[in-house]
Design an enzyme around this catalytic site. Structure first.
Site, PDB file in Angstrom:
ATOM      1  N   ARG A 273       0.726  -1.247   0.047  1.00  0.00           N
ATOM      2  CA  ARG A 273      -0.068  -0.033   0.073  1.00  0.00           C
ATOM      3  C   ARG A 273       0.822   1.160   0.104  1.00  0.00           C
ATOM      4  O   ARG A 273       0.351   2.340  -0.516  1.00  0.00           O
ATOM      5  CB  ARG A 273      -0.932  -0.106   1.053  1.00  0.00           C
ATOM      6  CG  ARG A 273      -1.995   1.126   1.176  1.00  0.00           C
ATOM      7  CD  ARG A 273      -3.124   0.969   2.022  1.00  0.00           C
ATOM      8  NE  ARG A 273      -2.991   0.340   3.288  1.00  0.00           N
ATOM      9  CZ  ARG A 273      -2.232   0.998   4.436  1.00  0.00           C
ATOM     10  NH1 ARG A 273      -1.901   2.213   4.334  1.00  0.00           N
ATOM     11  NH2 ARG A 273      -2.357   0.111   5.271  1.00  0.00           N
TER      12      ARG A 273
ATOM     13  N   TYR B 222     -14.336  17.609 -18.207  1.00  0.00           N
ATOM     14  CA  TYR B 222     -14.623  16.367 -17.628  1.00  0.00           C
ATOM     15  C   TYR B 222     -15.763  16.259 -16.603  1.00  0.00           C
ATOM     16  O   TYR B 222     -15.379  16.667 -15.400  1.00  0.00           O
ATOM     17  CB  TYR B 222     -13.534  15.345 -17.366  1.00  0.00           C
ATOM     18  CG  TYR B 222     -13.783  13.790 -17.266  1.00  0.00           C
ATOM     19  CD1 TYR B 222     -14.507  13.097 -18.317  1.00  0.00           C
ATOM     20  CD2 TYR B 222     -13.772  13.428 -15.982  1.00  0.00           C
ATOM     21  CE1 TYR B 222     -14.509  11.751 -18.269  1.00  0.00           C
ATOM     22  CE2 TYR B 222     -14.185  11.859 -15.655  1.00  0.00           C
ATOM     23  CZ  TYR B 222     -14.577  11.166 -16.857  1.00  0.00           C
ATOM     24  OH  TYR B 222     -14.823   9.890 -16.795  1.00  0.00           O
TER      25      TYR B 222
ATOM     26  N   ASP C 203      -5.498  19.571 -16.491  1.00  0.00           N
ATOM     27  CA  ASP C 203      -5.856  18.185 -16.841  1.00  0.00           C
ATOM     28  C   ASP C 203      -5.386  18.026 -18.183  1.00  0.00           C
ATOM     29  O   ASP C 203      -5.981  18.588 -19.271  1.00  0.00           O
ATOM     30  CB  ASP C 203      -7.387  18.022 -16.767  1.00  0.00           C
ATOM     31  CG  ASP C 203      -7.851  16.678 -16.974  1.00  0.00           C
ATOM     32  OD1 ASP C 203      -7.080  16.112 -17.672  1.00  0.00           O
ATOM     33  OD2 ASP C 203      -8.901  16.133 -16.339  1.00  0.00           O
TER      34      ASP C 203
ATOM     35  N   LYS D 119      -6.331   6.779 -21.181  1.00  0.00           N
ATOM     36  CA  LYS D 119      -6.674   7.089 -22.511  1.00  0.00           C
ATOM     37  C   LYS D 119      -5.239   6.931 -23.306  1.00  0.00           C
ATOM     38  O   LYS D 119      -4.671   5.970 -23.273  1.00  0.00           O
ATOM     39  CB  LYS D 119      -7.237   8.772 -22.406  1.00  0.00           C
ATOM     40  CG  LYS D 119      -8.118   8.976 -21.480  1.00  0.00           C
ATOM     41  CD  LYS D 119      -9.602   8.288 -21.770  1.00  0.00           C
ATOM     42  CE  LYS D 119     -10.453   8.377 -20.467  1.00  0.00           C
ATOM     43  NZ  LYS D 119     -10.782   9.841 -19.866  1.00  0.00           N
TER      44      LYS D 119
HETATM   45  C1  LIG Z   1     -11.312  10.216 -18.459  1.00  0.00           C
HETATM   46  C2  LIG Z   1     -10.998  11.689 -18.092  1.00  0.00           C
HETATM   47  C3  LIG Z   1     -10.888  11.759 -16.651  1.00  0.00           C
HETATM   48  C4  LIG Z   1     -11.036  10.438 -15.701  1.00  0.00           C
HETATM   49  O1  LIG Z   1     -10.291   9.668 -15.600  1.00  0.00           O
HETATM   50  P1  LIG Z   1     -10.703   8.270 -15.086  1.00  0.00           P
HETATM   51  O2  LIG Z   1      -9.135   7.444 -15.331  1.00  0.00           O
HETATM   52  O3  LIG Z   1     -11.718   7.823 -15.851  1.00  0.00           O
HETATM   53  O4  LIG Z   1     -10.763   8.315 -13.752  1.00  0.00           O
HETATM   54  C5  LIG Z   1     -10.376  12.983 -16.069  1.00  0.00           C
HETATM   55  N1  LIG Z   1     -10.229  14.121 -17.031  1.00  0.00           N
HETATM   56  C6  LIG Z   1     -10.302  13.748 -18.353  1.00  0.00           C
HETATM   57  C7  LIG Z   1     -10.386  15.092 -19.360  1.00  0.00           C
HETATM   58  C8  LIG Z   1     -10.864  12.559 -18.958  1.00  0.00           C
HETATM   59  O5  LIG Z   1     -10.849  12.579 -20.332  1.00  0.00           O
END
Ligand SMILES: *Cc1c(COP(=O)(O)O)cnc(C)c1O
Length: 380
Positions: free
Chosen positions: A59, A110, A180, A205
């Site tokens: 952890r 998001y 982000d 992604k």
């Molecule tokens: C998918 C996404 C998230 C969240 O990510 P997860 O891995 O699904 O928790 C946050 N910001 C953006 C721009 C995203 O496309």
């Protein structure tokens, strides 16, 4: 081994996170799967002291996490803290800032980021302000703000804001700036070099790019913030899986190749769809005529594979998906398969026929021919 700043993206991706070669060790080490580690030879010490000299419990730390953290950190230009998903990274960052002032979030970014703030932070007295990525960014937005989270390009609308300019203004007001960077990836944009303090991203992604895992990360040059986030991760207990971290490390070595093909496909699709009678509101930041292009060109190193457009309605979208042989309907983006997501399905503030299109790694000629044939069937 650290990366030579003069190396190109392909070289950086292949060598990111590498340690010095030693005879008999594998070229690419496998995942380390461990709950406890041997404590033999450890000095009797506190957990915290022990964690710094050796792993003791899964952890708190794991060598496979650290390998991926050092690879992503080298590409982002900061210290990386890995989380089990993008939302785990974003929520840890927002929680960390929420005791110190207002949070400024994108109103068009998001959706789960806003939903987390509304459900977890606002009821605890945190002030949240939502601003569209394309602005207007009035000065009073920054007053009393602890953290300004930008999302550029925004998901799903693909608007872009000026990271350097907004960072300077937020810093004047005493706020920390996070970006982000999910849509751009560390090769598409380096927010820390542009003046932001923190990068957050979903690594589900394009960064990992095979649609087979969830992870997320924070990168920052602020060592105190990185330490607080690591502590919050250890104590909160929601930790990344070492196997996912290993898969992501393996995938990272081809990020340059995948992004190049995805952007090539996005450019070809943008050119092919521009005058199609079924398509309106086509957006891709790499397109010379796009509203976001001038700012994108200044701060992005490449434009990625995600584009968006509008079809007439939900029924037209369904006809398009049914007629295509290569494009499948799925949420998420950045994978090797081309996918479409009708974002109104999830409650995003977009038209019912709005499509987020994630270009995969197929051949451009095949993809363009398939998409055009499927769209033609929508207007017949
Ligand atoms: C998918 C996404 C998230 C969240 O990510 P997860 O891995 O699904 O928790 C946050 N910001 C953006 C721009 C995203 O496309």
């Amino acid at each position: 081994m650290s990366l030579d700043p003069d190396w190109g993206d392909g070289t950086r991706c292949v060598h990111a996170g590498e340690t010095a070669p030693s005879k008999g060790s594998p070229l690419t080490p496998g995942p380390v799967l461990a709950a406890p580690f041997h404590l033999a030879d450890a000095r009797p010490d506190t957990d915290a002291g022990l964690a710094e000299e050796a792993d003791f419990y899964g952890r708190a730390g794991n060598p496979t996490w650290r390998r991926l953290e050092s690879a992503i950190g080298e590409l982002d230009g900061g210290e990386c803290v890995l989380f089990p998903s993008g939302m785990a990274a974003i929520s840890a960052l927002l929680r960390d800032a929420s005791g110190r002032g207002a949070l400024v979030l994108p109103s068009d970014g998001y959706y789960a980021t806003r939903a987390f703030a509304e459900s977890e932070l606002v009821p605890r007295g945190v002030t949240v302000r939502a601003v569209p990525t394309a602005g207007p960014w009035d000065d009073d937005v920054f007053d009393g703000a602890a953290l300004v989270l930008l999302e550029t390009p925004s998901n799903p609308g693909l608007d872009v804001c000026d990271i350097a300019e907004l960072s300077a203004r937020a810093h004047t007001a005493g706020a920390v700036v996070a970006v982000d960077n999910t849509t751009a990836s560390p090769l598409g944009q380096r927010p820390l070099a542009l003046g932001a303090d923190v990068v957050v991203a979903s690594d589900a992604k394009a960064l990992s790019g095979h649609s087979d895992l969830l992870l997320g990360h924070v990168s920052t040059a602020d060592a105190a913030l990185a330490r607080r986030l690591r502590e919050a991760r250890t104590l909160g207990g929601a930790i990344p899986g070492p196997f996912e971290a290993w898969l992501a490390y393996r995938s990272l070595s081809t990020l340059d190749l995948r992004l190049a093909r995805q952007a090539e496909n996005a450019a070809a699709l943008t050119a092919a769809l521009r005058d199609h009678p079924a398509v309106r509101g086509l957006r891709w930041p790499g397109s010379a005529g796009d509203a976001a292009h001038e700012t994108a060109r200044r701060q992005m190193r490449r434009f990625g594979g995600v584009l968006s457009f509008e079809l007439a309605d939900e029924a037209t979208f369904s006809r398009f998906v049914a007629a295509s042989r290569l494009v499948v309907e799925a949420t998420s983006f950045g994978g090797v398969h081309s996918t479409v997501d009708r974002r109104a399905r999830w409650g995003d503030p977009v038209a019912p026929g709005f499509v987020r299109f994630s270009s995969g790694c197929e051949d451009a000629a095949d993809l363009v021919a398939d998409v055009l044939a499927a769209l033609d069937s929508c207007v017949r």
